[in-house]
Design an enzyme around this catalytic site. Sequence first.
Site, PDB file in Angstrom:
ATOM      1  CG  HIS A 159      45.240  46.081  34.130  1.00  0.00           C
ATOM      2  ND1 HIS A 159      45.572  46.883  35.196  1.00  0.00           N
ATOM      3  CD2 HIS A 159      44.140  45.386  34.520  1.00  0.00           C
ATOM      4  CE1 HIS A 159      44.728  46.668  36.186  1.00  0.00           C
ATOM      5  NE2 HIS A 159      43.849  45.770  35.812  1.00  0.00           N
ATOM      6  CB  CYS A 253      48.118  52.895  36.104  1.00  0.00           C
ATOM      7  SG  CYS A 253      48.781  51.595  35.143  1.00  0.00           S
TER       8      CYS A 253
HETATM    9  C1  LIG Z   1      48.834  49.772  33.865  1.00  0.00           C
HETATM   10  N1  LIG Z   1      48.068  49.102  34.835  1.00  0.00           N
HETATM   11  C2  LIG Z   1      48.418  47.807  34.990  1.00  0.00           C
HETATM   12  C3  LIG Z   1      47.010  49.670  35.444  1.00  0.00           C
HETATM   13  N2  LIG Z   1      46.104  50.124  34.822  1.00  0.00           N
HETATM   14  N3  LIG Z   1      46.919  49.640  36.768  1.00  0.00           N
HETATM   15  C4  LIG Z   1      47.917  49.403  37.691  1.00  0.00           C
HETATM   16  C5  LIG Z   1      47.379  48.594  38.813  1.00  0.00           C
HETATM   17  C6  LIG Z   1      48.425  48.207  39.795  1.00  0.00           C
HETATM   18  C7  LIG Z   1      47.884  47.438  40.968  1.00  0.00           C
HETATM   19  N4  LIG Z   1      48.953  47.140  41.876  1.00  0.00           N
HETATM   20  C8  LIG Z   1      47.203  46.146  40.561  1.00  0.00           C
HETATM   21  O1  LIG Z   1      47.891  45.145  40.395  1.00  0.00           O
HETATM   22  O2  LIG Z   1      45.984  46.124  40.417  1.00  0.00           O
END
Ligand SMILES: CN(C)C(=N)NCCC[C@H](N)C(=O)O
Length: 261
Positions: A159, A253
Site C-alpha cells: 500500500h 492503517c
Molecule cells: C499500511 N497498510 C498496509 C494499510 N493501510 N492497511 C493494512 C491492511 C492490512 C490487511 N491485512 C490487508 O492486507 O489488507
Amino acid sequence: MSPPEHFLVAYEINPWMRADQPVDRDRAVRQWDALRTALLDLGHHVHVLPSVAGLPDMVFAANGAFSVDGIVYGARFKYAERSAEADAHRAFYESAGGWKFVPPTQINEGEGDFAYLPGRGLILAGHGFRTETAAHAEAQEVLGRPVVSLRLVDERFYHLDTALAVLDDQRITYYPGAFSASSQRVLAQLFPDSVLADEADALAFGLNLVSDGHNVLVNTEATAYADKLTAAGYHPVPVDLSELKKGGGSVKCCVAELRAA
Ligand SMILES: CN(C)C(=N)NCCC[C@H](N)C(=O)O
C-alpha cells in the site's frame, strides 16, 4: 478508528501475514487503545466505528474510504475477505450527515493507496498491488483534485501508506526503493525537500505514520527513522502496535482521516 475486537490473522493477503501466527487480541486492543488515547491527547476527535465479527482486518480503518473536503470516495477492496468492510464505512458516512459519499466502480483501498496534501491540493496515489490505476482517474473526477499516480514495486510495501506519508501541508516522507524508477523521479521533482527513509525504516513500518504537521505518531520499532523526523523539525510520538503488525499494518492503517468540507 475501529477496535481490533475481532482482529485475527485468518488469511494471507500480504507478505506480513502468517495465518498460523497466534494473535494476542487483548494485547492488540490495549495497543489500539493507546493509539486512540495518544490521538485524543493531541486534541483530535476520534470517531469509533464498531468492529464487525468476521471482518478481522477492519481495524485497518484507513482502507475503508478516502475523503477530501467533505467528498468521500468509497473503497472497493481487492480481496473478497475484506469487501464487506466498505459497506460499514459507507454506512458511517451516509448516516453521519455532512458528507457526499460516492461509491467507486474501480478497485481501490482508500487511504491505503491515497494521500492528500492540503497545501498543494494534490492527491498522491499508489498502484501495483491493490488499487488499480483506473481508480486514480476515478478519484480525480470524484474529488476534483489532481492525482499523481505512483507505481509500487516491492510487495512488502503493498500500500502507498507503507512507503510514503504526508508530514504537513506541503511536505512528504518516503522510501524511494518502494517505487519504480520513474515514480522516484516524479517524487524527487515534486518534493525535493522530502524526509527520505531507508529500507530499514520502511520495514519497521516507520512510514505508516499519522502527522498533525508537528507531532508524528510513529511505530515504536522505527527508532532510527524517529531520529530523522526529529532532525527535520518534527516531534515523533512512538506508539507500539506490534500485534497489529502481524496483519501487515501500523499507525496510519488504523486511522481514517475525516477531511470535512
Ligand atoms: C499500511 N497498510 C498496509 C494499510 N493501510 N492497511 C493494512 C491492511 C492490512 C490487511 N491485512 C490487508 O492486507 O489488507
